[in-house]
Scaffold this motif. Structure first.
Motif, PDB file in Angstrom:
ATOM      1  N   ARG A 127     -13.427  14.578  -9.005  1.00 14.97           N
ATOM      2  CA  ARG A 127     -12.730  13.874  -7.940  1.00 14.97           C
ATOM      3  C   ARG A 127     -12.495  14.858  -6.804  1.00 14.97           C
ATOM      4  NH1 ARG A 127     -13.638  10.282 -11.511  1.00 14.97           N
ATOM      5  NH2 ARG A 127     -11.977   9.232 -12.657  1.00 14.97           N
ATOM      6  N   VAL A 128     -13.037  14.552  -5.629  1.00 14.14           N
ATOM      7  CA  VAL A 128     -12.954  15.453  -4.485  1.00 14.14           C
ATOM      8  C   VAL A 128     -12.366  14.687  -3.303  1.00 14.14           C
ATOM      9  CG1 VAL A 128     -14.217  17.032  -2.974  1.00 14.14           C
ATOM     10  CG2 VAL A 128     -15.041  16.617  -5.318  1.00 14.14           C
ATOM     11  N   VAL A 129     -11.158  15.039  -2.899  1.00 17.15           N
ATOM     12  CA  VAL A 129     -10.517  14.402  -1.749  1.00 17.15           C
ATOM     13  C   VAL A 129     -11.128  14.962  -0.468  1.00 17.15           C
ATOM     14  CG1 VAL A 129      -8.340  14.175  -0.476  1.00 17.15           C
ATOM     15  CG2 VAL A 129      -8.374  13.957  -2.988  1.00 17.15           C
ATOM     16  N   GLU A 130     -11.393  14.086   0.493  1.00 13.67           N
ATOM     17  CA  GLU A 130     -11.954  14.545   1.770  1.00 13.67           C
ATOM     18  C   GLU A 130     -11.406  13.718   2.929  1.00 13.67           C
ATOM     19  OE1 GLU A 130     -16.237  15.739   3.693  1.00 13.67           O
ATOM     20  OE2 GLU A 130     -16.079  13.750   2.782  1.00 13.67           O
ATOM     21  N   PHE A 131     -11.227  14.403   4.042  1.00 11.27           N
ATOM     22  CA  PHE A 131     -10.931  13.763   5.324  1.00 11.27           C
ATOM     23  C   PHE A 131     -12.013  14.176   6.309  1.00 11.27           C
ATOM     24  CE2 PHE A 131      -6.922  13.407   3.276  1.00 11.27           C
ATOM     25  CZ  PHE A 131      -6.197  12.414   3.918  1.00 11.27           C
ATOM     26  N   VAL A 180      -0.890  13.571  -4.745  1.00  9.14           N
ATOM     27  CA  VAL A 180       0.143  12.918  -5.548  1.00  9.14           C
ATOM     28  C   VAL A 180      -0.352  11.560  -6.043  1.00  9.14           C
ATOM     29  CG1 VAL A 180       2.424  11.856  -5.443  1.00  9.14           C
ATOM     30  CG2 VAL A 180       2.063  14.139  -4.468  1.00  9.14           C
ATOM     31  N   TYR A 181      -0.983  10.796  -5.168  1.00 10.93           N
ATOM     32  CA  TYR A 181      -1.436   9.448  -5.535  1.00 10.93           C
ATOM     33  C   TYR A 181      -2.526   9.504  -6.608  1.00 10.93           C
ATOM     34  CZ  TYR A 181      -3.593   4.833  -5.103  1.00 10.93           C
ATOM     35  OH  TYR A 181      -4.120   3.599  -5.377  1.00 10.93           O
ATOM     36  N   VAL A 182      -3.558  10.312  -6.388  1.00 13.32           N
ATOM     37  CA  VAL A 182      -4.666  10.374  -7.356  1.00 13.32           C
ATOM     38  C   VAL A 182      -4.187  10.942  -8.673  1.00 13.32           C
ATOM     39  CG1 VAL A 182      -6.931  11.334  -7.834  1.00 13.32           C
ATOM     40  CG2 VAL A 182      -6.392  10.534  -5.523  1.00 13.32           C
ATOM     41  N   SER A 183      -3.360  11.969  -8.623  1.00 19.51           N
ATOM     42  CA  SER A 183      -2.863  12.576  -9.859  1.00 19.51           C
ATOM     43  C   SER A 183      -2.018  11.596 -10.665  1.00 19.51           C
ATOM     44  CB  SER A 183      -2.049  13.832  -9.540  1.00 19.51           C
ATOM     45  OG  SER A 183      -2.865  14.809  -8.907  1.00 19.51           O
ATOM     46  N   ALA A 184      -1.237  10.764  -9.983  1.00 18.18           N
ATOM     47  CA  ALA A 184      -0.414   9.778 -10.688  1.00 18.18           C
ATOM     48  C   ALA A 184      -1.276   8.735 -11.375  1.00 18.18           C
ATOM     49  CB  ALA A 184       0.541   9.116  -9.709  1.00 18.18           C
ATOM     50  N   LEU A 185      -2.385   8.351 -10.736  1.00 21.05           N
ATOM     51  CA  LEU A 185      -3.285   7.374 -11.352  1.00 21.05           C
ATOM     52  C   LEU A 185      -3.928   7.917 -12.614  1.00 21.05           C
ATOM     53  CD1 LEU A 185      -5.178   5.863  -8.270  1.00 21.05           C
ATOM     54  CD2 LEU A 185      -3.410   4.759  -9.650  1.00 21.05           C
ATOM     55  N   GLU A 186      -4.145   9.207 -12.652  1.00 19.89           N
ATOM     56  CA  GLU A 186      -4.883   9.803 -13.765  1.00 19.89           C
ATOM     57  C   GLU A 186      -3.987  10.537 -14.753  1.00 19.89           C
ATOM     58  OE1 GLU A 186      -8.631  11.599 -12.045  1.00 19.89           O
ATOM     59  OE2 GLU A 186      -9.105   9.641 -12.867  1.00 19.89           O
ATOM     60  N   ALA A 187      -2.679  10.400 -14.565  1.00 19.66           N
ATOM     61  CA  ALA A 187      -1.763  11.061 -15.502  1.00 19.66           C
ATOM     62  C   ALA A 187      -1.912  10.460 -16.897  1.00 19.66           C
ATOM     63  CB  ALA A 187      -0.331  10.916 -15.013  1.00 19.66           C
ATOM     64  N   PRO A 188      -1.884  11.291 -17.941  1.00 16.03           N
ATOM     65  CA  PRO A 188      -2.028  10.758 -19.307  1.00 16.03           C
ATOM     66  C   PRO A 188      -0.842   9.888 -19.700  1.00 16.03           C
ATOM     67  CG  PRO A 188      -1.488  13.103 -19.332  1.00 16.03           C
ATOM     68  CD  PRO A 188      -1.728  12.734 -17.897  1.00 16.03           C
TER      69      PRO A 188
END
Length: 247
Positions: free
Chosen positions: A219-223, A239-247
């Motif tokens: 997963r690579v965030v880009e602007f 924060v958003y992506v990490s929350a979606l993928e939290a175990p």
């Protein structure tokens, strides 16, 4: 062990030019665990030293100059970063993605580079924009057709936002491409070609479905561009992506 969330350094190109160590330190402090390089010939060993000192992995490297001249020095630089993925981020005429003959030329060039990049301990990939997705051949997106022409050793880094701008149902596209996809560019916005990006999760992209469709890809965030506070939007994306993928 899950792969750390990465950020494409093109997002902070101006900030890197002004203060590379400080910019990378800010990304690490946000919680990013990896970076993706975009100009590998600009002191790759130096970038690797800074990243390693901050605990940042290098998820991949864009090798924009690999299609021109001798690609050996470009692949050497990518290998010096400690990554296993060398990604061609465009470089072909847009028209090549509108015909089967054009797609065959693209595939032939990429396939011919795969053995060369492998000698550097790397795997070759291709990164899309909208123009590889918008054309359709017999009802299929050009990127779908290209995937079928590529050697198995050549992977795809799917820019999910550009794929959506090109008219794709992105989760369905990822499902069709399967394990050909080794990396995702995650970005968000209004879904138009010219407007700036917003934090991932703040625009039109179906991010949860996108992530679910390619569970093993980097997963690579880009602007490409940001109208607001870039570092604030990068932090919100993490924060958003990490929350979606939290175990």
């Amino acid at each position: 062990m899950p792969r750390p969330l990465s950020v494409q350094l093109y997002s902070v190109r101006d900030e890197l030019a002004a203060d590379r160590p400080g910019t990378l330190e800010r990304l690490a402090a946000m919680g990013y665990g990896a970076v993706e390089a975009f100009d590998v010939t600009d002191d790759a060993p130096g970038l690797a030293r800074i990243a390693d000192g901050l605990g940042l992995a290098v998820s991949g490297a864009h090798v924009a100059h690999a299609l021109a001249g001798d690609p050996g020095p470009v692949f050497d630089a990518a290998a010096a970063l400690g990554t296993g993925l060398a990604i061609v981020p465009a470089g072909f005429p847009h028209e090549d993605f509108t015909t089967r003959d054009g797609l065959a030329r693209v595939a032939e060039r990429l396939n011919s580079l795969a053995p060369r990049v492998a000698r550097h301990g790397l795997r070759l990939g291709y990164h899309n924009h909208w123009w590889e997705v918008e054309p359709r051949l017999d009802g299929r997106h050009a990127l779908d057709v290209l995937a079928g022409l590529l050697d198995p050793d050549v992977f795809l880094e799917v820019d999910t936002y550009w794929a959506a701008v090109g008219g794709a149902d992105v989760p369905a596209l990822l499902g069709r491409l399967g394990d050909r996809v080794q990396a995702l560019h995650l970005k968000d916005g209004p879904g138009t070609k010219d407007d700036p990006n917003v934090a991932v999760g703040g625009g039109t992209m179906p991010v949860p479905e996108v992530l679910a469709a390619a569970p093993d890809a980097w997963r690579v965030v880009e602007f490409d561009a940001c109208a607001g506070d870039l570092f604030g939007e990068l932090a919100a994306s993490r924060v958003y992506v990490s929350a979606l993928e939290a175990p």
